[in-house]
Design a protein around this motif. Sequence first.
Motif, PDB file in Angstrom:
ATOM      1  N   THR A 162       0.852  -1.187   0.000  1.00  0.00           N
ATOM      2  CA  THR A 162       0.000   0.000   0.000  1.00  0.00           C
ATOM      3  C   THR A 162       0.888   1.238   0.000  1.00  0.00           C
ATOM      4  OG1 THR A 162      -0.080   0.195   2.417  1.00  0.00           O
ATOM      5  CG2 THR A 162      -1.702  -1.268   1.361  1.00  0.00           C
ATOM      6  N   PRO A 163       0.362   2.390  -0.398  1.00  0.00           N
ATOM      7  CA  PRO A 163       1.159   3.617  -0.327  1.00  0.00           C
ATOM      8  C   PRO A 163       1.676   3.897   1.077  1.00  0.00           C
ATOM      9  CG  PRO A 163      -0.768   3.973  -1.708  1.00  0.00           C
ATOM     10  CD  PRO A 163      -0.947   2.622  -1.078  1.00  0.00           C
ATOM     11  N   HIS A 164       0.879   3.609   2.094  1.00  0.00           N
ATOM     12  CA  HIS A 164       1.305   3.817   3.478  1.00  0.00           C
ATOM     13  C   HIS A 164       2.521   2.961   3.802  1.00  0.00           C
ATOM     14  CE1 HIS A 164       1.144   4.490   7.775  1.00  0.00           C
ATOM     15  NE2 HIS A 164       0.906   3.207   7.999  1.00  0.00           N
ATOM     16  N   LEU A 165       2.465   1.686   3.446  1.00  0.00           N
ATOM     17  CA  LEU A 165       3.595   0.793   3.718  1.00  0.00           C
ATOM     18  C   LEU A 165       4.816   1.180   2.888  1.00  0.00           C
ATOM     19  CD1 LEU A 165       1.771  -2.664   3.908  1.00  0.00           C
ATOM     20  CD2 LEU A 165       2.589  -1.275   5.816  1.00  0.00           C
ATOM     21  N   ALA A 166       4.586   1.546   1.631  1.00  0.00           N
ATOM     22  CA  ALA A 166       5.707   1.933   0.772  1.00  0.00           C
ATOM     23  C   ALA A 166       6.432   3.152   1.333  1.00  0.00           C
ATOM     24  CB  ALA A 166       5.208   2.206  -0.645  1.00  0.00           C
ATOM     25  N   SER A 167       5.692   4.084   1.928  1.00  0.00           N
ATOM     26  CA  SER A 167       6.323   5.287   2.485  1.00  0.00           C
ATOM     27  C   SER A 167       7.238   4.960   3.654  1.00  0.00           C
ATOM     28  CB  SER A 167       5.242   6.275   2.936  1.00  0.00           C
ATOM     29  OG  SER A 167       4.579   5.818   4.113  1.00  0.00           O
ATOM     30  N   LEU A 168       7.046   3.784   4.243  1.00  0.00           N
ATOM     31  CA  LEU A 168       7.864   3.369   5.383  1.00  0.00           C
ATOM     32  C   LEU A 168       8.965   2.382   4.992  1.00  0.00           C
ATOM     33  CD1 LEU A 168       4.958   2.951   7.953  1.00  0.00           C
ATOM     34  CD2 LEU A 168       6.639   4.804   7.885  1.00  0.00           C
ATOM     35  N   GLY A 169       9.060   2.064   3.705  1.00  0.00           N
ATOM     36  CA  GLY A 169      10.143   1.216   3.237  1.00  0.00           C
ATOM     37  C   GLY A 169       9.739  -0.139   2.693  1.00  0.00           C
ATOM     38  N   ALA A 170       8.445  -0.468   2.707  1.00  0.00           N
ATOM     39  CA  ALA A 170       8.011  -1.755   2.166  1.00  0.00           C
ATOM     40  C   ALA A 170       8.218  -1.796   0.656  1.00  0.00           C
ATOM     41  CB  ALA A 170       6.548  -2.011   2.498  1.00  0.00           C
ATOM     42  N   GLN A 171       8.372  -3.005   0.133  1.00  0.00           N
ATOM     43  CA  GLN A 171       8.645  -3.203  -1.281  1.00  0.00           C
ATOM     44  C   GLN A 171       7.727  -4.278  -1.845  1.00  0.00           C
ATOM     45  OE1 GLN A 171      12.780  -4.315  -1.556  1.00  0.00           O
ATOM     46  NE2 GLN A 171      13.517  -2.397  -0.657  1.00  0.00           N
ATOM     47  N   GLU A 172       7.744  -4.390  -3.161  1.00  0.00           N
ATOM     48  CA  GLU A 172       6.986  -5.418  -3.853  1.00  0.00           C
ATOM     49  C   GLU A 172       7.949  -6.311  -4.615  1.00  0.00           C
ATOM     50  OE1 GLU A 172       2.648  -4.880  -5.664  1.00  0.00           O
ATOM     51  OE2 GLU A 172       4.214  -4.258  -7.051  1.00  0.00           O
ATOM     52  N   ILE A 173       7.770  -7.623  -4.488  1.00  0.00           N
ATOM     53  CA  ILE A 173       8.622  -8.578  -5.188  1.00  0.00           C
ATOM     54  C   ILE A 173       7.737  -9.572  -5.932  1.00  0.00           C
ATOM     55  CG2 ILE A 173      10.537  -8.346  -3.560  1.00  0.00           C
ATOM     56  CD1 ILE A 173       9.666 -10.977  -2.269  1.00  0.00           C
ATOM     57  N   THR A 174       8.339 -10.347  -6.817  1.00  0.00           N
ATOM     58  CA  THR A 174       7.568 -11.319  -7.582  1.00  0.00           C
ATOM     59  C   THR A 174       7.155 -12.496  -6.705  1.00  0.00           C
ATOM     60  OG1 THR A 174       9.491 -12.617  -8.249  1.00  0.00           O
ATOM     61  CG2 THR A 174       8.881 -10.732  -9.646  1.00  0.00           C
ATOM     62  N   ARG A 175       6.174 -13.213  -7.158  1.00  0.00           N
ATOM     63  CA  ARG A 175       5.726 -14.410  -6.441  1.00  0.00           C
ATOM     64  C   ARG A 175       6.868 -15.407  -6.279  1.00  0.00           C
ATOM     65  NH1 ARG A 175       1.156 -17.107  -9.581  1.00  0.00           N
ATOM     66  NH2 ARG A 175      -0.140 -15.487  -8.635  1.00  0.00           N
ATOM     67  N   ALA A 176       7.649 -15.601  -7.344  1.00  0.00           N
ATOM     68  CA  ALA A 176       8.753 -16.560  -7.272  1.00  0.00           C
ATOM     69  C   ALA A 176       9.797 -16.121  -6.255  1.00  0.00           C
ATOM     70  CB  ALA A 176       9.392 -16.725  -8.651  1.00  0.00           C
ATOM     71  N   ALA A 177      10.123 -14.827  -6.236  1.00  0.00           N
ATOM     72  CA  ALA A 177      11.100 -14.331  -5.264  1.00  0.00           C
ATOM     73  C   ALA A 177      10.577 -14.489  -3.846  1.00  0.00           C
ATOM     74  CB  ALA A 177      11.428 -12.869  -5.552  1.00  0.00           C
TER      75      ALA A 177
END
Length: 211
Positions: A162-177
Amino acid sequence: MPDLTPELLLHGYSMGIFPMAEHRDDPEIFWVDPRRRGIFPLDGFHISRSLARAMRRTRFTINIDTAFKDVVSGCADRADTWINAEIFALYAKLHAQGHAHALEVWEGDVLVGGVYGVTLGRAFFGESMFSRRDNASKIALACLVDRLNRGGFTLFDTQFLTPHLASLGAQEITRAAYHARLEMALMKNADFTAPHAATPQDVEQRMTQIS
């Protein structure tokens, strides 16, 4: 889907899937395996100057596992929620078995925020959070990341980004990763309840020294 049990839930998490309902009044539960997965790098929490200042000045106190059901209820107390009665009951059972935990934010004797999730191996599967005061959810996440680091965890799964989590450093990765990281995290154990100082002031000091 067969009747869900705590054991089946844990098996699902070990495979990288998690349950949801469409809304609180829908009795149907389905498994989710997102194509893109949200994670929180445990060395990558972003503590802004304003958040650091808020943590130094706050009167909030942090507890764990003293009001698990109240935290889940707080997370479900919104117009649109996927937490139905069966999901609520299942996570209460997981908590009783030691596999689900809550980090709580208190203002005096009032619960003003919190986050809960499931632990398995060295993975923490974040389920939901809520906030009833400014900065309560940010402080909860900072203290949670600190606890996970100090307890030996290697994976903090946020399910979605979410934008809230991203602002705190969260990231998105692929399902395989994600599945590769999960496999590694399940090889050893961690301890969510390991005792350590967890005031917002302590956490802010540790995080700003590291950064």
